[in-house]
Design a protein around this motif. Structure first.
Motif, PDB file in Angstrom:
ATOM      1  N   ARG A  72      46.961  35.581  41.927  1.00 41.03           N
ATOM      2  CA  ARG A  72      45.998  36.109  40.954  1.00 41.03           C
ATOM      3  C   ARG A  72      46.659  36.825  39.785  1.00 41.03           C
ATOM      4  O   ARG A  72      45.970  37.228  38.846  1.00 41.03           O
ATOM      5  N   GLY A  73      47.952  37.013  39.847  1.00 37.89           N
ATOM      6  CA  GLY A  73      48.651  37.676  38.760  1.00 37.89           C
ATOM      7  C   GLY A  73      49.057  39.097  39.115  1.00 37.89           C
ATOM      8  O   GLY A  73      48.418  39.778  39.928  1.00 37.89           O
ATOM      9  N   ARG A  74      50.130  39.529  38.495  1.00 38.26           N
ATOM     10  CA  ARG A  74      50.675  40.868  38.747  1.00 38.26           C
ATOM     11  C   ARG A  74      49.664  41.958  38.414  1.00 38.26           C
ATOM     12  O   ARG A  74      49.499  42.923  39.168  1.00 38.26           O
ATOM     13  N   ASP A  75      48.960  41.809  37.301  1.00 41.08           N
ATOM     14  CA  ASP A  75      48.001  42.830  36.887  1.00 41.08           C
ATOM     15  C   ASP A  75      46.850  42.956  37.884  1.00 41.08           C
ATOM     16  O   ASP A  75      46.346  44.055  38.124  1.00 41.08           O
ATOM     17  N   SER A  76      46.441  41.832  38.444  1.00 41.99           N
ATOM     18  CA  SER A  76      45.371  41.881  39.439  1.00 41.99           C
ATOM     19  C   SER A  76      45.801  42.674  40.662  1.00 41.99           C
ATOM     20  O   SER A  76      45.043  43.493  41.188  1.00 41.99           O
ATOM     21  N   SER A  77      47.030  42.448  41.127  1.00 38.89           N
ATOM     22  CA  SER A  77      47.538  43.190  42.273  1.00 38.89           C
ATOM     23  C   SER A  77      47.600  44.688  41.975  1.00 38.89           C
ATOM     24  O   SER A  77      47.252  45.515  42.826  1.00 38.89           O
ATOM     25  N   LEU A  78      47.999  45.041  40.760  1.00 41.77           N
ATOM     26  CA  LEU A  78      48.076  46.458  40.394  1.00 41.77           C
ATOM     27  C   LEU A  78      46.695  47.085  40.265  1.00 41.77           C
ATOM     28  O   LEU A  78      46.507  48.270  40.581  1.00 41.77           O
ATOM     29  N   ARG A  79      45.716  46.316  39.809  1.00 42.29           N
ATOM     30  CA  ARG A  79      44.346  46.854  39.734  1.00 42.29           C
ATOM     31  C   ARG A  79      43.811  47.139  41.140  1.00 42.29           C
ATOM     32  O   ARG A  79      43.181  48.171  41.385  1.00 42.29           O
ATOM     33  N   TRP A  80      44.042  46.203  42.060  1.00 40.12           N
ATOM     34  CA  TRP A  80      43.615  46.419  43.438  1.00 40.12           C
ATOM     35  C   TRP A  80      44.329  47.627  44.034  1.00 40.12           C
ATOM     36  O   TRP A  80      43.728  48.426  44.751  1.00 40.12           O
ATOM     37  N   ALA A  81      45.616  47.769  43.751  1.00 41.35           N
ATOM     38  CA  ALA A  81      46.371  48.917  44.265  1.00 41.35           C
ATOM     39  C   ALA A  81      45.807  50.217  43.715  1.00 41.35           C
ATOM     40  O   ALA A  81      45.640  51.200  44.454  1.00 41.35           O
ATOM     41  N   SER A  82      45.518  50.241  42.420  1.00 39.58           N
ATOM     42  CA  SER A  82      44.956  51.446  41.794  1.00 39.58           C
ATOM     43  C   SER A  82      43.628  51.820  42.419  1.00 39.58           C
ATOM     44  O   SER A  82      43.376  52.996  42.733  1.00 39.58           O
ATOM     45  N   ALA A  83      42.758  50.831  42.607  1.00 38.20           N
ATOM     46  CA  ALA A  83      41.441  51.107  43.189  1.00 38.20           C
ATOM     47  C   ALA A  83      41.571  51.624  44.616  1.00 38.20           C
ATOM     48  O   ALA A  83      40.864  52.566  45.021  1.00 38.20           O
ATOM     49  N   THR A  84      42.475  51.035  45.382  1.00 40.28           N
ATOM     50  CA  THR A  84      42.645  51.446  46.776  1.00 40.28           C
ATOM     51  C   THR A  84      43.193  52.868  46.874  1.00 40.28           C
ATOM     52  O   THR A  84      42.708  53.681  47.679  1.00 40.28           O
TER      53      THR A  84
END
Length: 411
Positions: free
Chosen positions: A328-340
């Motif tokens: 899904r892309g690096r930014d998607s992984s970072l968004r999920w990490a931020s939300a979690t």
């Protein structure tokens, strides 16, 4: 202008070019076999090693013509020995420093050297101190594979799980559970590095296996030994043993399959992180009291794992590993990490308001745990580079210790 680093290892040579900002802009890798002409002998073909070094340097140089290399640094395996004639001709294989302990005291194959074209060999008997190679070097590599700090955190999580569940007695059962968990975690870490060999050659070439400080065979045996030791420690506990056995199964499944599936591997690691608290609660027969820290630990580990996926996205993509950051892309992984991580920060104070923990818990959460989580989320929203992501991962590991301190203080 770029800088070139060349790592001449026991099983391969890697060259990486960096720009002045420290970003890798080109790399190359060549592998060569570790030879064993007779039982107990471990050698390298010096010609193949030399050719590999030239090949990787030429390849990287060709990729950086737009940013020419101006300086280089070389690291190698230590006091490796190449027997040569007076004319510089290679007479026999290289004797690498790492496996010296296998035939220390027996010397190199002198007969073959002395018979080679009647030339007197330059070196009659090599010698390498125990400090520099052999068994001590291998043991250091194996200990690094197990990640002693992670094992210590796992040990502490089990003890804290028992404490917040309401009891530390019997103490022998709690310590047995904590030790078994740390051993199982060490086995999982070692197996993880073994299964990640190709990715680590790109992402973390200094790790024990790609750097040659531990062989894949030794790593596999070491992982099995740690798993077996952990299960043997857990068996007398009775009720908690199935959880320990399930953890070993999940770790093996993760390393073989789950880590290559988007988000599934992250959830597996997070589940194991939370299970440490449940394991401690089960050791004292009060699992209900460990549920809240288990949930918080699950979310915390999930966020950190997503950050690590984003950090390793380039190497994982080349190795065919389908993490969330790759799919899904690096930014998607970072968004999920931020939300979690943000959700973790919001949920952390709630147990205090529910009357589960005393005021010292709230103090440590508000002054320690949550500010760190807020800082990490803030940096993640600014599209950090790979080096920054590694730093954030280490910061979160330290924040785990603050979380454990909060639970102990609020008990």
């Amino acid at each position: 202008m770029s800088l070139l680093g060349v790592d001449v290892g026991t099983t391969g040579t890697k060259a990486v070019a960096f720009n002045l900002e420290g970003e890798a802009i080109a790399s190359a890798y060549r592998e060569y076999p570790l030879l064993s002409p007779r039982p107990g002998w471990l050698e390298l073909d010096a010609r193949k090693v030399g050719k590999a070094v030239l090949d990787v340097v030429r390849e990287v140089a060709s990729k950086t013509k737009h940013d020419p290399i101006r300086a280089l640094s070389v690291s190698c395996q230590g006091e490796a020995t190449v027997p040569v004639s007076r004319d510089g001709e290679v007479l026999y294989n290289t004797f690498p420093a790492r496996p010296w302990g296998r035939y220390r005291g027996r010397g190199p194959p002198r007969g073959r050297l002395s018979r080679h074209r009647g030339t007197r060999p330059t070196l009659q008997r090599p010698g390498l101190g125990r400090r520099e190679g052999g068994g001590s070097c291998l043991m250091r590599g194996l200990l690094e594979l197990a990640r002693p700090l992670n094992m210590a955190i796992g040990f502490a999580a089990v003890v804290v799980g028992a404490l917040v569940a309401g009891s530390l007695g019997p103490v022998s059962d709690v310590l047995r559970a904590a030790l078994s968990a740390s051993l199982i975690l060490g086995g999982g870490n070692s197996l993880n590095d073994l299964c990640d060999l190709e990715e680590d050659r790109r992402n973390r070439p200094s790790r024990p296996i790609p750097s040659g400080r531990a062989s894949p065979t030794a790593a596999g045996i070491w992982a099995a030994l740690l798993f077996a030791s952990g299960l043997l420690m857990a068996f007398p506990l009775g009720r908690p043993f199935p959880l320990a056995l399930s953890a070993v199964g999940l770790l093996v499944l993760y390393d073989i399959l789950l880590k290559r599936l988007p988000l599934v591997g992250n959830l597996a690691v997070a589940l194991l992180g939370g299970a440490a608290f449940l394991y401690g609660g089960m050791a004292v027969g009060r699992i209900e009291g460990a549920l809240v820290p288990a949930v918080l630990a699950f979310l915390f580990h999930l966020g950190r794992e997503l950050i690590k996926d984003a950090e390793d996205v380039e190497g994982d993509r080349k190795a065919g590993v389908r993490t969330l950051a790759v799919v899904r892309g690096r930014d998607s992984s970072l968004r999920w990490a931020s939300a979690t991580l943000l959700l973790t920060a919001v949920l952390a104070p709630i147990p205090f308001f529910l009357g589960m923990y005393r005021w010292p818990y709230m103090v440590v959460v508000l002054l320690g745990v949550d500010p760190v989580l807020a800082y990490v989320v803030y940096v993640l929203l600014g599209c950090p580079d790979r080096r920054t992501l590694g730093r954030l991962s280490r910061i979160l590991k330290a924040d785990m210790l603050l979380g454990l301190a909060a639970l102990v203080a609020g008990r």
